[in-house]
Design a protein around this motif. Structure first.
Motif, PDB file in Angstrom:
ATOM      1  N   PHE A   1       7.556   8.610  -3.411  1.00 28.58           N
ATOM      2  CA  PHE A   1       8.317   9.446  -2.405  1.00 28.58           C
ATOM      3  C   PHE A   1       8.636   8.525  -1.070  1.00 28.58           C
ATOM      4  CE2 PHE A   1       8.609  12.126   1.410  1.00 28.58           C
ATOM      5  CZ  PHE A   1       9.501  12.914   1.166  1.00 28.58           C
ATOM      6  N   GLU A   2       9.751   8.540  -0.781  1.00 29.17           N
ATOM      7  CA  GLU A   2      10.031   7.701   0.471  1.00 29.17           C
ATOM      8  C   GLU A   2      10.142   8.502   1.591  1.00 29.17           C
ATOM      9  OE1 GLU A   2      13.705   4.934   1.894  1.00 29.17           O
ATOM     10  OE2 GLU A   2      14.363   6.860   0.947  1.00 29.17           O
ATOM     11  N   SER A   3       9.421   8.078   2.707  1.00 27.56           N
ATOM     12  CA  SER A   3       9.238   8.669   4.047  1.00 27.56           C
ATOM     13  C   SER A   3       9.707   7.813   5.180  1.00 27.56           C
ATOM     14  CB  SER A   3       7.698   9.522   4.156  1.00 27.56           C
ATOM     15  OG  SER A   3       7.551   9.924   5.537  1.00 27.56           O
ATOM     16  N   SER A   4      10.158   8.351   5.965  1.00 28.53           N
ATOM     17  CA  SER A   4      10.603   7.460   7.294  1.00 28.53           C
ATOM     18  C   SER A   4       9.286   7.462   8.221  1.00 28.53           C
ATOM     19  CB  SER A   4      11.795   8.265   7.976  1.00 28.53           C
ATOM     20  OG  SER A   4      11.586   9.481   8.432  1.00 28.53           O
TER      21      SER A   4
ATOM     22  N   ASN B   1      -6.641  13.822   0.080  1.00 28.47           N
ATOM     23  CA  ASN B   1      -7.441  14.669   0.795  1.00 28.47           C
ATOM     24  C   ASN B   1      -7.771  14.190   2.334  1.00 28.47           C
ATOM     25  OD1 ASN B   1      -9.381  12.887   0.063  1.00 28.47           O
ATOM     26  ND2 ASN B   1     -10.499  14.427  -0.854  1.00 28.47           N
ATOM     27  N   LEU B   2      -7.462  13.075   2.610  1.00 29.03           N
ATOM     28  CA  LEU B   2      -8.050  12.196   3.705  1.00 29.03           C
ATOM     29  C   LEU B   2      -6.930  12.818   5.007  1.00 29.03           C
ATOM     30  CD1 LEU B   2     -10.242  10.084   5.025  1.00 29.03           C
ATOM     31  CD2 LEU B   2      -8.728   8.327   4.460  1.00 29.03           C
ATOM     32  N   ASP B   3      -7.576  12.848   6.132  1.00 28.77           N
ATOM     33  CA  ASP B   3      -6.518  12.959   7.333  1.00 28.77           C
ATOM     34  C   ASP B   3      -6.619  11.613   8.027  1.00 28.77           C
ATOM     35  OD1 ASP B   3      -5.625  15.467   7.333  1.00 28.77           O
ATOM     36  OD2 ASP B   3      -7.210  16.308   8.593  1.00 28.77           O
ATOM     37  N   LEU B   4      -5.804  10.766   8.072  1.00 32.14           N
ATOM     38  CA  LEU B   4      -5.731   9.394   8.668  1.00 32.14           C
ATOM     39  C   LEU B   4      -6.030   9.657  10.340  1.00 32.14           C
ATOM     40  CD1 LEU B   4      -2.641   7.791   7.083  1.00 32.14           C
ATOM     41  CD2 LEU B   4      -5.020   7.378   6.661  1.00 32.14           C
ATOM     42  N   PRO B   5      -6.657   8.742  11.088  1.00 31.67           N
ATOM     43  CA  PRO B   5      -7.058   8.784  12.389  1.00 31.67           C
ATOM     44  C   PRO B   5      -5.714   8.615  13.340  1.00 31.67           C
ATOM     45  CG  PRO B   5      -8.427   7.055  11.356  1.00 31.67           C
ATOM     46  CD  PRO B   5      -7.494   7.635  10.167  1.00 31.67           C
TER      47      PRO B   5
ATOM     48  N   SER C   1      -0.016  11.685   7.716  1.00 32.22           N
ATOM     49  CA  SER C   1      -1.252  11.347   7.955  1.00 32.22           C
ATOM     50  C   SER C   1      -2.347  12.464   7.731  1.00 32.22           C
ATOM     51  CB  SER C   1      -1.446  11.025   9.341  1.00 32.22           C
ATOM     52  OG  SER C   1      -0.655  12.047  10.216  1.00 32.22           O
ATOM     53  N   LEU C   2      -1.581  13.765   7.767  1.00 31.09           N
ATOM     54  CA  LEU C   2      -2.569  14.881   7.193  1.00 31.09           C
ATOM     55  C   LEU C   2      -2.716  15.350   5.995  1.00 31.09           C
ATOM     56  CD1 LEU C   2      -1.236  17.046  10.337  1.00 31.09           C
ATOM     57  CD2 LEU C   2      -3.355  15.398  10.408  1.00 31.09           C
ATOM     58  N   ALA C   3      -3.787  15.387   5.692  1.00 28.27           N
ATOM     59  CA  ALA C   3      -3.995  16.020   4.197  1.00 28.27           C
ATOM     60  C   ALA C   3      -3.222  17.288   3.755  1.00 28.27           C
ATOM     61  CB  ALA C   3      -5.513  16.233   4.142  1.00 28.27           C
TER      62      ALA C   3
ATOM     63  N   CYS D   1       0.799  -1.244   0.175  1.00 23.99           N
ATOM     64  CA  CYS D   1      -0.048  -0.119  -0.145  1.00 23.99           C
ATOM     65  C   CYS D   1       0.850   1.105  -0.147  1.00 23.99           C
ATOM     66  CB  CYS D   1      -0.813  -0.135   1.119  1.00 23.99           C
ATOM     67  SG  CYS D   1      -1.942  -1.435   1.268  1.00 23.99           S
ATOM     68  N   ALA D   2       0.192   2.244  -0.270  1.00 17.88           N
ATOM     69  CA  ALA D   2       0.877   3.724  -0.229  1.00 17.88           C
ATOM     70  C   ALA D   2      -0.387   4.649  -0.072  1.00 17.88           C
ATOM     71  CB  ALA D   2       1.387   3.919  -1.761  1.00 17.88           C
ATOM     72  N   GLY D   3       0.258   5.847   0.259  1.00 13.41           N
ATOM     73  CA  GLY D   3      -0.675   6.937   0.668  1.00 13.41           C
ATOM     74  C   GLY D   3      -0.802   8.044  -0.565  1.00 13.41           C
ATOM     75  N   ALA D   4      -1.807   8.599  -0.929  1.00 14.67           N
ATOM     76  CA  ALA D   4      -1.659   9.147  -2.100  1.00 14.67           C
ATOM     77  C   ALA D   4      -1.183  10.711  -1.863  1.00 14.67           C
ATOM     78  CB  ALA D   4      -3.383   9.444  -2.742  1.00 14.67           C
ATOM     79  N   LEU D   5      -0.287  11.119  -2.572  1.00 17.09           N
ATOM     80  CA  LEU D   5       0.073  12.636  -2.492  1.00 17.09           C
ATOM     81  C   LEU D   5      -0.802  13.632  -3.573  1.00 17.09           C
ATOM     82  CD1 LEU D   5       3.834  12.254  -1.818  1.00 17.09           C
ATOM     83  CD2 LEU D   5       1.973  12.430  -0.168  1.00 17.09           C
ATOM     84  N   SER D   6      -0.979  12.854  -4.409  1.00 16.31           N
ATOM     85  CA  SER D   6      -1.759  13.453  -5.689  1.00 16.31           C
ATOM     86  C   SER D   6      -3.195  13.435  -5.529  1.00 16.31           C
ATOM     87  CB  SER D   6      -1.392  12.841  -7.160  1.00 16.31           C
ATOM     88  OG  SER D   6      -2.371  13.148  -8.098  1.00 16.31           O
ATOM     89  N   PRO D   7      -3.800  14.613  -5.763  1.00 12.69           N
ATOM     90  CA  PRO D   7      -5.103  14.869  -5.264  1.00 12.69           C
ATOM     91  C   PRO D   7      -6.054  13.758  -6.701  1.00 12.69           C
ATOM     92  CG  PRO D   7      -4.306  16.739  -6.606  1.00 12.69           C
ATOM     93  CD  PRO D   7      -3.196  15.925  -6.378  1.00 12.69           C
TER      94      PRO D   7
END
Length: 178
Positions: A118-121, A171-175, A125-127, A65-71
């Protein structure tokens, strides 16, 4: 040729096999195909990728899985990156022919996006932070393991690709619990 597939989370593993693995454990899921459960993060991915190489993997896949950065991306979209933006803005390049073959196989079934990953450490979580990272890098998505797999594959002169499914839109803030 042995293909090594690295997954970080048990949920990602279950998209490939019903088997349950402990972190760092490796399993043959088909002839010439190994999968390892790395655990989340760069260090875990580095260790797991090295285990795959030590067990004879001649090509590596970062799967999960990955988190979207592109809208423009939505949950379920696939990102098969053309580049991974690692720490210090170093760009790591996946095997382009292999990536194109994967896309041509999957495209009739699911939309595949090409672009930067993008690689993140840590989890973004925030939009607002996702938007900022997108504006800064133009990366389509973010994950925590593909850069480590790419670095080790390049060091060992092995081809690699990443196949990442979007789990959370930009556009989603993760809990906080995540």
């Amino acid at each position: 040729m042995i293909t090594g597939i690295l997954v970080a989370l048990p949920e990602e593993l279950h998209t490939l096999t019903p088997a349950t693995l402990a972190q760092g454990e490796c399993l043959s899921v088909a002839e010439n195909t190994l999968v390892i459960l790395s655990g989340a993060g760069i260090e875990n991915a580095e260790h797991a990728a090295q285990v795959l190489i030590n067990k004879g993997a001649k090509q590596l896949i970062s799967w999960g899985c990955a988190g979207a950065l592109s809208p423009n991306l939505k949950a379920g979209d696939l990102v098969i990156p053309t580049a991974i933006i690692a720490h210090n803005n170093i760009q790591l390049t996946p095997h382009s022919l292999w990536a194109k073959q994967i896309i041509s196989t999957l495209e009739p079934l699911i939309k595949c996006y090409n672009g930067k990953l993008f690689e993140s450490s840590s989890i973004i979580s925030l939009a607002k932070d996702k938007t900022e990272q997108y504006q800064e890098t133009q990366a389509l998505a973010v994950d925590m393991e593909s850069g480590a797999v790419a670095r080790l594959a390049l060091k060992a002169n092995l081809p690699f690709v990443a196949i990442r499914s979007i789990i959370d839109p930009a556009n989603l803030d993760l809990p906080q619990a995540i």
